[in-house]
Design an enzyme around this catalytic site. Sequence first.
Site, PDB file in Angstrom:
ATOM      1  N   GLU A 162       0.839  -1.198   0.000  1.00  0.00           N
ATOM      2  CA  GLU A 162       0.000   0.000   0.000  1.00  0.00           C
ATOM      3  C   GLU A 162       0.876   1.251   0.000  1.00  0.00           C
ATOM      4  O   GLU A 162       2.034   1.202   0.416  1.00  0.00           O
ATOM      5  CB  GLU A 162      -0.917  -0.063   1.238  1.00  0.00           C
ATOM      6  CG  GLU A 162      -1.770   1.143   1.534  1.00  0.00           C
ATOM      7  CD  GLU A 162      -2.813   1.507   0.487  1.00  0.00           C
ATOM      8  OE1 GLU A 162      -2.450   1.584  -0.695  1.00  0.00           O
ATOM      9  OE2 GLU A 162      -3.973   1.769   0.862  1.00  0.00           O
ATOM     10  N   ASP A 163       0.314   2.356  -0.461  1.00  0.00           N
ATOM     11  CA  ASP A 163       1.069   3.618  -0.440  1.00  0.00           C
ATOM     12  C   ASP A 163       1.019   4.288   0.935  1.00  0.00           C
ATOM     13  O   ASP A 163       2.044   4.592   1.523  1.00  0.00           O
ATOM     14  CB  ASP A 163       0.595   4.581  -1.549  1.00  0.00           C
ATOM     15  CG  ASP A 163      -0.916   4.873  -1.515  1.00  0.00           C
ATOM     16  OD1 ASP A 163      -1.644   4.238  -0.713  1.00  0.00           O
ATOM     17  OD2 ASP A 163      -1.364   5.728  -2.283  1.00  0.00           O
TER      18      ASP A 163
ATOM     19  N   ASP B 262      -3.962   5.465   6.373  1.00  0.00           N
ATOM     20  CA  ASP B 262      -4.480   6.675   6.995  1.00  0.00           C
ATOM     21  C   ASP B 262      -5.461   6.258   8.101  1.00  0.00           C
ATOM     22  O   ASP B 262      -5.027   5.863   9.177  1.00  0.00           O
ATOM     23  CB  ASP B 262      -5.146   7.485   5.855  1.00  0.00           C
ATOM     24  CG  ASP B 262      -5.545   8.889   6.231  1.00  0.00           C
ATOM     25  OD1 ASP B 262      -4.698   9.623   6.746  1.00  0.00           O
ATOM     26  OD2 ASP B 262      -6.707   9.252   6.009  1.00  0.00           O
ATOM     27  N   THR B 263      -6.770   6.257   7.842  1.00  0.00           N
ATOM     28  CA  THR B 263      -7.716   5.800   8.865  1.00  0.00           C
ATOM     29  C   THR B 263      -7.612   4.291   9.094  1.00  0.00           C
ATOM     30  O   THR B 263      -7.920   3.795  10.168  1.00  0.00           O
ATOM     31  CB  THR B 263      -9.176   6.099   8.440  1.00  0.00           C
ATOM     32  OG1 THR B 263      -9.467   5.378   7.243  1.00  0.00           O
ATOM     33  CG2 THR B 263      -9.392   7.574   8.229  1.00  0.00           C
ATOM     34  N   GLY B 264      -7.220   3.559   8.056  1.00  0.00           N
ATOM     35  CA  GLY B 264      -7.123   2.109   8.144  1.00  0.00           C
ATOM     36  C   GLY B 264      -8.314   1.380   7.543  1.00  0.00           C
ATOM     37  O   GLY B 264      -8.284   0.157   7.403  1.00  0.00           O
TER      38      GLY B 264
ATOM     39  N   THR C  70      -9.471   1.206   4.480  1.00  0.00           N
ATOM     40  CA  THR C  70      -9.190   0.501   3.221  1.00  0.00           C
ATOM     41  C   THR C  70      -8.574  -0.869   3.496  1.00  0.00           C
ATOM     42  O   THR C  70      -9.031  -1.889   2.981  1.00  0.00           O
ATOM     43  CB  THR C  70      -8.226   1.341   2.343  1.00  0.00           C
ATOM     44  OG1 THR C  70      -8.812   2.620   2.124  1.00  0.00           O
ATOM     45  CG2 THR C  70      -7.945   0.661   1.020  1.00  0.00           C
TER      46      THR C  70
HETATM   47  P1  IMP Z   1      -7.506   4.867   4.647  1.00  0.00           P
HETATM   48  O1  IMP Z   1      -8.579   3.906   4.253  1.00  0.00           O
HETATM   49  O2  IMP Z   1      -8.050   6.042   5.393  1.00  0.00           O
HETATM   50  O3  IMP Z   1      -6.366   4.221   5.398  1.00  0.00           O
HETATM   51  O4  IMP Z   1      -7.001   5.505   3.305  1.00  0.00           O
HETATM   52  C1  IMP Z   1      -5.856   5.180   2.671  1.00  0.00           C
HETATM   53  C2  IMP Z   1      -5.897   5.785   1.291  1.00  0.00           C
HETATM   54  O5  IMP Z   1      -6.210   7.180   1.329  1.00  0.00           O
HETATM   55  C3  IMP Z   1      -4.522   5.708   0.646  1.00  0.00           C
HETATM   56  O6  IMP Z   1      -4.371   4.534  -0.081  1.00  0.00           O
HETATM   57  C4  IMP Z   1      -4.535   6.921  -0.242  1.00  0.00           C
HETATM   58  O7  IMP Z   1      -5.112   6.587  -1.481  1.00  0.00           O
HETATM   59  C5  IMP Z   1      -5.420   7.915   0.441  1.00  0.00           C
HETATM   60  N1  IMP Z   1      -4.610   8.905   1.171  1.00  0.00           N
HETATM   61  C6  IMP Z   1      -4.468   9.016   2.504  1.00  0.00           C
HETATM   62  N2  IMP Z   1      -3.641  10.019   2.828  1.00  0.00           N
HETATM   63  C7  IMP Z   1      -3.244  10.565   1.665  1.00  0.00           C
HETATM   64  C8  IMP Z   1      -2.342  11.649   1.334  1.00  0.00           C
HETATM   65  O8  IMP Z   1      -1.728  12.307   2.178  1.00  0.00           O
HETATM   66  N3  IMP Z   1      -2.162  11.885   0.007  1.00  0.00           N
HETATM   67  C9  IMP Z   1      -2.806  11.172  -0.967  1.00  0.00           C
HETATM   68  N4  IMP Z   1      -3.628  10.148  -0.710  1.00  0.00           N
HETATM   69  C10 IMP Z   1      -3.856   9.856   0.601  1.00  0.00           C
HETATM   70 MG    MG Z   2      -4.563   4.345  -2.152  1.00  0.00          MG
END
Ligand code: IMP
Ligand code: MG
Length: 177
Positions: free
Chosen positions: A102-103, A106-108, A110
Amino acid sequence: MLSRDEGVSEVLFTEEQILVRSKEIAKEIENDYKNIENKLCVIGLLKGSYVFMADLLRLINLDVQVDFMKVSSYGNGKNSTEVRILKDVDFQISGHDVLIVEDIIDTGYTLEKICDHLLTRNPKSLKICTLLNKPSRREVDIKIDYNCFDIEDLFVVGYGIDYAEKYRNLPYVGVVK
Ligand code: IMP
Ligand code: MG
């Protein structure tokens, strides 16, 4: 003509820093999986992980099988976040060792969704590797096995990561204004 780094205010991690850290992570992965019986199934999450995954895998001397998944997420916050799978893996992961790349975590949400989904297929093991982690933003508990860098709550771009589809081809990770 717009340059590719128009709007970037700060470089957070240079190409060199990413390479040095990726080599360390690659060695860990190589060591952890050196005795597995089958190919390591590496699943990249589109689109953000494509640069990291390409560079990381070329540093890992193991027999790997590569695939991608794509998800979309709507809303943010506990109750409104819905993660939908737009592209699933093509190969059978049952009984295989699987590594998700994964790149950014963030919240987790995904990765929670992806892991729940993949675990129903009974992989032999399931681990997570990420380029970036934002611990202060976490809303669900995710165990990260390989993490290159923790970052603050900043919006970052580059090295595969976009803002409105821009900046993916920056060779470094930066912060947008
Ligand atoms: P999560 O489900 O909140 O963990 O979201 C993760 C996804 O949000 C990553 O795979 C990114 O695609 C996107 N994301 C979260 N933070 C950033 C950021 O700082 N820049 C660009 N994309 C982000
Ligand atoms: Mg992403």
